[in-house]
Write a protein that holds these residues in place. Structure first.
Motif, PDB file in Angstrom:
ATOM      1  N   UNK A 218       0.834  -1.201   0.000  1.00 52.77           N
ATOM      2  CA  UNK A 218       0.000   0.000   0.000  1.00 52.77           C
ATOM      3  C   UNK A 218       0.871   1.255   0.000  1.00 52.77           C
ATOM      4  N   UNK A 219       0.244   2.367  -0.304  1.00 51.56           N
ATOM      5  CA  UNK A 219       0.912   3.662  -0.414  1.00 51.56           C
ATOM      6  C   UNK A 219       0.426   4.567   0.709  1.00 51.56           C
ATOM      7  N   UNK A 220       1.348   5.344   1.281  1.00 51.29           N
ATOM      8  CA  UNK A 220       1.029   6.292   2.356  1.00 51.29           C
ATOM      9  C   UNK A 220       1.274   7.716   1.872  1.00 51.29           C
ATOM     10  N   UNK A 221       0.320   8.614   2.132  1.00 54.05           N
ATOM     11  CA  UNK A 221       0.470  10.035   1.812  1.00 54.05           C
ATOM     12  C   UNK A 221       0.235  10.833   3.087  1.00 54.05           C
ATOM     13  N   UNK A 222       1.199  11.699   3.422  1.00 52.75           N
ATOM     14  CA  UNK A 222       1.015  12.575   4.575  1.00 52.75           C
ATOM     15  C   UNK A 222       1.238  14.027   4.162  1.00 52.75           C
ATOM     16  N   UNK A 223       0.125  14.741   4.002  1.00 51.95           N
ATOM     17  CA  UNK A 223       0.171  16.181   3.768  1.00 51.95           C
ATOM     18  C   UNK A 223      -0.501  16.905   4.930  1.00 51.95           C
ATOM     19  N   UNK A 224      -0.518  16.251   6.092  1.00 50.63           N
ATOM     20  CA  UNK A 224      -1.146  16.829   7.286  1.00 50.63           C
ATOM     21  C   UNK A 224      -0.083  17.500   8.153  1.00 50.63           C
ATOM     22  N   UNK A 225       0.453  16.761   9.130  1.00 48.70           N
ATOM     23  CA  UNK A 225       1.499  17.295  10.001  1.00 48.70           C
ATOM     24  C   UNK A 225       2.576  16.232  10.183  1.00 48.70           C
ATOM     25  N   UNK A 226       3.831  16.669  10.212  1.00 45.75           N
ATOM     26  CA  UNK A 226       4.940  15.734  10.221  1.00 45.75           C
ATOM     27  C   UNK A 226       4.959  14.799  11.401  1.00 45.75           C
ATOM     28  N   UNK A 227       4.654  15.301  12.581  1.00 42.82           N
ATOM     29  CA  UNK A 227       4.725  14.487  13.775  1.00 42.82           C
ATOM     30  C   UNK A 227       3.719  13.368  13.839  1.00 42.82           C
ATOM     31  N   UNK A 228       2.768  13.341  12.911  1.00 44.44           N
ATOM     32  CA  UNK A 228       1.779  12.267  12.873  1.00 44.44           C
ATOM     33  C   UNK A 228       2.421  10.950  12.431  1.00 44.44           C
ATOM     34  N   UNK A 229       3.563  11.039  11.766  1.00 43.47           N
ATOM     35  CA  UNK A 229       4.231   9.870  11.184  1.00 43.47           C
ATOM     36  C   UNK A 229       5.574   9.648  11.866  1.00 43.47           C
ATOM     37  N   UNK A 230       5.872   8.405  12.191  1.00 45.31           N
ATOM     38  CA  UNK A 230       7.210   8.004  12.627  1.00 45.31           C
ATOM     39  C   UNK A 230       8.054   7.837  11.368  1.00 45.31           C
ATOM     40  N   UNK A 231       8.893   8.811  11.085  1.00 45.68           N
ATOM     41  CA  UNK A 231       9.601   8.848   9.813  1.00 45.68           C
ATOM     42  C   UNK A 231      10.563   7.674   9.655  1.00 45.68           C
ATOM     43  N   UNK A 232      11.261   7.308  10.719  1.00 46.77           N
ATOM     44  CA  UNK A 232      12.184   6.170  10.636  1.00 46.77           C
ATOM     45  C   UNK A 232      11.432   4.874  10.344  1.00 46.77           C
ATOM     46  N   UNK A 233      10.243   4.731  10.929  1.00 51.10           N
ATOM     47  CA  UNK A 233       9.438   3.532  10.687  1.00 51.10           C
ATOM     48  C   UNK A 233       8.967   3.480   9.240  1.00 51.10           C
ATOM     49  N   UNK A 234       8.613   4.634   8.662  1.00 53.62           N
ATOM     50  CA  UNK A 234       8.215   4.674   7.262  1.00 53.62           C
ATOM     51  C   UNK A 234       9.371   4.230   6.366  1.00 53.62           C
ATOM     52  N   UNK A 235      10.568   4.732   6.648  1.00 55.97           N
ATOM     53  CA  UNK A 235      11.733   4.343   5.847  1.00 55.97           C
ATOM     54  C   UNK A 235      11.993   2.841   5.961  1.00 55.97           C
ATOM     55  N   UNK A 236      11.869   2.294   7.157  1.00 51.97           N
ATOM     56  CA  UNK A 236      12.078   0.853   7.341  1.00 51.97           C
ATOM     57  C   UNK A 236      11.036   0.056   6.572  1.00 51.97           C
ATOM     58  N   UNK A 237       9.787   0.515   6.577  1.00 50.09           N
ATOM     59  CA  UNK A 237       8.724  -0.195   5.861  1.00 50.09           C
ATOM     60  C   UNK A 237       8.914  -0.115   4.355  1.00 50.09           C
ATOM     61  N   UNK A 238       9.455   0.999   3.866  1.00 50.76           N
ATOM     62  CA  UNK A 238       9.749   1.109   2.440  1.00 50.76           C
ATOM     63  C   UNK A 238      10.895   0.178   2.054  1.00 50.76           C
ATOM     64  N   UNK A 239      11.913   0.130   2.879  1.00 52.28           N
ATOM     65  CA  UNK A 239      13.061  -0.735   2.576  1.00 52.28           C
ATOM     66  C   UNK A 239      12.667  -2.211   2.585  1.00 52.28           C
ATOM     67  N   UNK A 240      11.768  -2.585   3.480  1.00 57.35           N
ATOM     68  CA  UNK A 240      11.373  -3.990   3.572  1.00 57.35           C
ATOM     69  C   UNK A 240      10.379  -4.394   2.493  1.00 57.35           C
ATOM     70  N   UNK A 241       9.738  -3.418   1.854  1.00 60.52           N
ATOM     71  CA  UNK A 241       8.716  -3.705   0.867  1.00 60.52           C
ATOM     72  C   UNK A 241       7.314  -3.793   1.431  1.00 60.52           C
TER      73      UNK A 241
END
Length: 299
Positions: A218-241
């Motif tokens: 699935x695809x994630x879009x965040x145009x709300x507020x940065x702190x809503x997302x754990x950025x490191x976790x997003x990067x890990x999920x992208x790397x893992x597929x």
């Protein structure tokens, strides 16, 4: 004097200048000492999201804040209220701009082919990989938060043939979407888009557990507020597929600085907090803000 601390449509800066003294210095968030000095002589501030309207700045005597946008986490609302300082967000003026950002970046990520330039310039011809892109029609758009921007994104998505599900415990209705819990949205959506303010309740709402609960790819879009997302976790999920792609327009630290986690992460679109900023939206936001500040000041 009206102090404008971040970029504003020039026509509406001039409109204000025809009615009052205006100081327009759109780099003031990077010059806090000058910001404090100039605010001491201001009757009104006009800001975007980088100017921190809190602390000693609240004691400088201005009577209102015009917010060129809708997010208010950079403004101490309780502090303003206790001092009688009015705050005027430009609600609705950039709704279409953000909604278009959501659906277009999701489409780019699902199609995939638009991110092949590097391989092609290197001499490759990745037609087989590019041909694995996915259409938007028939996919599920999941909205976490269902305010005005999310509703407009839902309208655009339905025009593309998407199904829309939404979760929001504070929504007055779910016209245009099927009501669901946040957990159901994560489990069912092919595209998850966030539309919530940054609060203690929503900070890191999308963490490693939430990403693991999403549909694989699935695809994630965040145009709300940065702190809503754990950025490191997003990067890990992208790397893992686990996550098929992400578009982030807002960040925990803006500008990013040298310690961000995004270097080398593929299928990731990063934009500098411009989801709500187009030429047309900037003109609408600037007009609404200028008129409300002028009315408050009796100009």
């Amino acid at each position: 004097m009206i102090l404008i601390t971040e970029f504003m449509d020039e026509a509406w800066v001039e409109w204000l200048r025809g009615r009052a003294e205006v100081v327009y210095e759109p780099d003031l968030p990077d010059r806090p000492d000058d910001l404090s000095r100039l605010a001491a002589g201001a009757r009104a501030l006009i800001v975007r999201n980088r100017t921190q309207v809190r602390g000693p700045l609240l004691e400088t005597g201005f009577s209102c804040v015009g917010r060129l946008g809708v997010g208010l986490d950079n403004i101490d609302m309780d502090g303003c209220a206790s001092r009688g300082i009015e705050v005027f967000p430009a609600v609705g003026a950039n709704t279409l701009s953000v909604a278009e950002y959501v659906v277009t970046t999701a489409a780019v990520l699902r199609r995939g082919a638009y991110l092949m330039r590097g391989a092609m310039e290197a001499g490759g011809w990745p037609r087989g990989l590019a041909g694995q892109g996915r259409e938007m029609a028939g996919a599920v758009l999941g909205l976490i938060g269902y305010g005005g921007i999310a509703r407009e994104a839902a309208r655009l998505a339905r025009a593309w043939g998407m199904e829309v599900v939404a979760a929001d415990p504070y929504a007055r209705d779910f016209e245009g979407a099927r009501e669901a819990t946040a957990a159901e949205v994560l489990a069912q959506a092919d595209v998850v888009s966030l539309h919530v303010p940054l609060t203690d309740e929503t900070r890191h709402l999308i963490d490693a557990d939430a990403l693991a609960a999403m549909k694989p790819g699935a695809v994630l879009v965040n145009a709300a507020r940065g702190g809503v997302v754990d950025e490191a976790a997003v990067c890990a999920a992208l790397r893992s597929g686990q996550l098929g792609g992400a578009a982030l327009d807002t960040f925990e630290t803006e500008p990013l600085g040298p310690d961000h986690p995004f270097a080398g992460v593929s299928n990731l679109i990063l934009t500098p907090h411009i989801g709500g900023v187009t030429q047309e939206a900037n003109a609408r936001v600037s007009e609404m803000t200028a008129r409300r500040v002028a009315e408050h000041l009796g100009l």
